[in-house]
Design a protein around this motif. Structure first.
Motif, PDB file in Angstrom:
ATOM      1  N   GLY A   1      -2.892 -16.061   3.183  1.00  6.18           N
ATOM      2  CA  GLY A   1      -3.070 -15.114   4.272  1.00  6.18           C
ATOM      3  C   GLY A   1      -2.707 -13.724   3.786  1.00  6.18           C
ATOM      4  O   GLY A   1      -1.903 -13.567   2.869  1.00  6.18           O
ATOM      5  N   HIS A   2      -3.312 -12.730   4.365  1.00 11.00           N
ATOM      6  CA  HIS A   2      -2.994 -11.336   4.054  1.00 11.00           C
ATOM      7  C   HIS A   2      -2.625 -10.663   5.364  1.00 11.00           C
ATOM      8  O   HIS A   2      -3.497 -10.386   6.188  1.00 11.00           O
ATOM      9  CB  HIS A   2      -4.206 -10.644   3.409  1.00 11.00           C
ATOM     10  CG  HIS A   2      -4.520 -11.173   2.056  1.00 11.00           C
ATOM     11  ND1 HIS A   2      -5.391 -12.218   1.858  1.00 11.00           N
ATOM     12  CD2 HIS A   2      -4.068 -10.818   0.841  1.00 11.00           C
ATOM     13  CE1 HIS A   2      -5.464 -12.482   0.568  1.00 11.00           C
ATOM     14  NE2 HIS A   2      -4.667 -11.644  -0.068  1.00 11.00           N
ATOM     15  N   ARG A   3      -1.321 -10.439   5.548  1.00  8.76           N
ATOM     16  CA  ARG A   3      -0.860  -9.856   6.803  1.00  8.76           C
ATOM     17  C   ARG A   3       0.297  -8.890   6.552  1.00  8.76           C
ATOM     18  O   ARG A   3       1.054  -9.045   5.600  1.00  8.76           O
ATOM     19  CB  ARG A   3      -0.400 -10.960   7.762  1.00  8.76           C
ATOM     20  CG  ARG A   3      -1.514 -11.874   8.223  1.00  8.76           C
ATOM     21  CD  ARG A   3      -1.047 -12.921   9.213  1.00  8.76           C
ATOM     22  NE  ARG A   3       0.020 -13.785   8.742  1.00  8.76           N
ATOM     23  CZ  ARG A   3      -0.140 -14.843   7.950  1.00  8.76           C
ATOM     24  NH1 ARG A   3      -1.324 -15.179   7.526  1.00  8.76           N
ATOM     25  NH2 ARG A   3       0.886 -15.588   7.601  1.00  8.76           N
ATOM     26  N   VAL A   4       0.415  -7.935   7.453  1.00  9.29           N
ATOM     27  CA  VAL A   4       1.519  -6.978   7.436  1.00  9.29           C
ATOM     28  C   VAL A   4       2.094  -6.952   8.843  1.00  9.29           C
ATOM     29  O   VAL A   4       1.338  -6.909   9.826  1.00  9.29           O
ATOM     30  CB  VAL A   4       1.025  -5.568   7.035  1.00  9.29           C
ATOM     31  CG1 VAL A   4       2.154  -4.552   7.117  1.00  9.29           C
ATOM     32  CG2 VAL A   4       0.430  -5.580   5.642  1.00  9.29           C
ATOM     33  N   ALA A   5       3.406  -6.981   8.953  1.00  7.56           N
ATOM     34  CA  ALA A   5       4.060  -6.881  10.265  1.00  7.56           C
ATOM     35  C   ALA A   5       3.646  -5.563  10.923  1.00  7.56           C
ATOM     36  O   ALA A   5       3.353  -4.575  10.239  1.00  7.56           O
ATOM     37  CB  ALA A   5       5.575  -6.937  10.109  1.00  7.56           C
TER      38      ALA A   5
ATOM     39  N   HIS B   1       5.469  -8.539   4.866  1.00  6.01           N
ATOM     40  CA  HIS B   1       4.134  -8.580   4.269  1.00  6.01           C
ATOM     41  C   HIS B   1       3.943  -9.913   3.564  1.00  6.01           C
ATOM     42  O   HIS B   1       4.854 -10.461   2.972  1.00  6.01           O
ATOM     43  CB  HIS B   1       3.951  -7.445   3.256  1.00  6.01           C
ATOM     44  CG  HIS B   1       5.126  -7.286   2.333  1.00  6.01           C
ATOM     45  ND1 HIS B   1       5.322  -8.063   1.206  1.00  6.01           N
ATOM     46  CD2 HIS B   1       6.189  -6.463   2.399  1.00  6.01           C
ATOM     47  CE1 HIS B   1       6.443  -7.707   0.606  1.00  6.01           C
ATOM     48  NE2 HIS B   1       7.001  -6.733   1.323  1.00  6.01           N
TER      49      HIS B   1
ATOM     50  N   HIS C   1       0.785 -12.033   1.244  1.00  5.43           N
ATOM     51  CA  HIS C   1      -0.532 -11.932   0.617  1.00  5.43           C
ATOM     52  C   HIS C   1      -0.606 -12.909  -0.544  1.00  5.43           C
ATOM     53  O   HIS C   1       0.365 -13.607  -0.844  1.00  5.43           O
ATOM     54  CB  HIS C   1      -0.804 -10.500   0.145  1.00  5.43           C
ATOM     55  CG  HIS C   1       0.314  -9.922  -0.656  1.00  5.43           C
ATOM     56  ND1 HIS C   1       0.513 -10.240  -1.974  1.00  5.43           N
ATOM     57  CD2 HIS C   1       1.305  -9.075  -0.309  1.00  5.43           C
ATOM     58  CE1 HIS C   1       1.579  -9.593  -2.416  1.00  5.43           C
ATOM     59  NE2 HIS C   1       2.082  -8.882  -1.417  1.00  5.43           N
TER      60      HIS C   1
ATOM     61  N   LYS D   1       0.956  -1.834   3.894  1.00  4.81           N
ATOM     62  CA  LYS D   1      -0.454  -1.869   4.301  1.00  4.81           C
ATOM     63  C   LYS D   1      -1.377  -1.596   3.111  1.00  4.81           C
ATOM     64  O   LYS D   1      -2.383  -2.279   2.938  1.00  4.81           O
ATOM     65  CB  LYS D   1      -0.719  -0.860   5.420  1.00  4.81           C
ATOM     66  CG  LYS D   1      -0.108  -1.261   6.745  1.00  4.81           C
ATOM     67  CD  LYS D   1      -0.576  -0.435   7.923  1.00  4.81           C
ATOM     68  CE  LYS D   1      -0.600   1.033   7.689  1.00  4.81           C
ATOM     69  NZ  LYS D   1      -0.889   1.826   8.890  1.00  4.81           N
TER      70      LYS D   1
ATOM     71  N   VAL E   1      -1.195  -4.633   0.488  1.00  4.22           N
ATOM     72  CA  VAL E   1      -1.837  -5.842   1.010  1.00  4.22           C
ATOM     73  C   VAL E   1      -3.350  -5.646   1.083  1.00  4.22           C
ATOM     74  O   VAL E   1      -4.116  -6.560   0.773  1.00  4.22           O
ATOM     75  CB  VAL E   1      -1.230  -6.252   2.369  1.00  4.22           C
ATOM     76  CG1 VAL E   1      -2.044  -7.350   3.036  1.00  4.22           C
ATOM     77  CG2 VAL E   1       0.215  -6.708   2.169  1.00  4.22           C
ATOM     78  N   ARG E   2      -3.808  -4.460   1.418  1.00  2.08           N
ATOM     79  CA  ARG E   2      -5.243  -4.178   1.432  1.00  2.08           C
ATOM     80  C   ARG E   2      -5.839  -4.346   0.033  1.00  2.08           C
ATOM     81  O   ARG E   2      -6.844  -5.027  -0.157  1.00  2.08           O
ATOM     82  CB  ARG E   2      -5.514  -2.754   1.939  1.00  2.08           C
ATOM     83  CG  ARG E   2      -7.001  -2.387   1.988  1.00  2.08           C
ATOM     84  CD  ARG E   2      -7.211  -0.903   2.259  1.00  2.08           C
ATOM     85  NE  ARG E   2      -6.564  -0.033   1.298  1.00  2.08           N
ATOM     86  CZ  ARG E   2      -7.038   0.220   0.073  1.00  2.08           C
ATOM     87  NH1 ARG E   2      -8.139  -0.322  -0.345  1.00  2.08           N
ATOM     88  NH2 ARG E   2      -6.385   1.050  -0.736  1.00  2.08           N
TER      89      ARG E   2
ATOM     90  N   GLY F   1      -5.744  -7.954  -1.125  1.00  2.00           N
ATOM     91  CA  GLY F   1      -6.790  -8.685  -0.409  1.00  2.00           C
ATOM     92  C   GLY F   1      -8.151  -8.487  -1.047  1.00  2.00           C
ATOM     93  O   GLY F   1      -8.929  -9.439  -1.198  1.00  2.00           O
TER      94      GLY F   1
END
Length: 172
Positions: A49-53, A69, A71, A116, A119-120, A123
């Motif tokens: 998963g690729h997520r940021v709080a 975060h 990723h 952000k 993680v971008r 991704g």
């Protein structure tokens, strides 16, 4: 190794013990085409998963590492980013304890922007390595090998997986 349905990565741990990571349907079957596979001592499946709080901190609560975060594990970026989080938080917390409480807000602003961005990028790299969608597989299979011989592309790859693709800022 790039496979039609994904990738296969093998890392020698010690002696004849290897860690194999793949995202295709049968990573060990793909490995058997080119290598001898011994006893498998452990295997599992996981989802990347690729997520940021939504925020890296609120008032006296700060998030760092995997809480802030998550990723893919490309280049151990999660571990390195978590270490950076701890370093920046220590700087900000020391200043807050010295009478500058606004520094805790600085941590949240500084790190959230980095989270952000990293993680971008990770991704994008993950999608490229996976070769999905199919047009991206063409880029991966045809363009990446050529780009890998170009100095600017090598430097970009090293900065990205090495975690030095952004400044380490402790003040805004």
């Amino acid at each position: 190794m790039f496979e039609p349905d994904g990738f296969l990565f093998a890392l020698r741990l010690a002696g004849d013990q290897w860690r194999v990571i793949g995202n295709g349907a049968e990573p060990l079957a793909a490995l058997r085409r080119t290598s001898k596979v011994g006893n498998v001592s452990w295997q599992s499946q996981f989802h990347i998963g690729h997520r940021v709080a939504a925020k890296a901190g609120v008032e006296r609560v700060a998030l760092g590492g995997d809480a802030a975060h998550i990723h893919s594990p490309i280049g151990a970026r999660g571990m390195n980013l978590g270490i950076e989080d701890a370093y920046v938080y220590a700087e900000c917390a020391a200043d807050a304890l010295a009478g500058k409480p606004e520094r805790l807000r600085d941590y949240a602003v500084l790190r959230h922007a980095v989270h952000k961005d990293v993680v971008r990028r990770i991704g994008l790299i993950t999608r490229l390595v996976h070769g999905r969608p199919p047009w991206l597989r063409w880029v991966r299979d045809e363009m990446v090998p050529v780009a890998g011989h170009l100095a600017f592309a090598q430097a970009l790859m090293l900065r990205t997986v090495g975690g030095i693709d952004h400044p380490l800022e402790t003040h805004r």
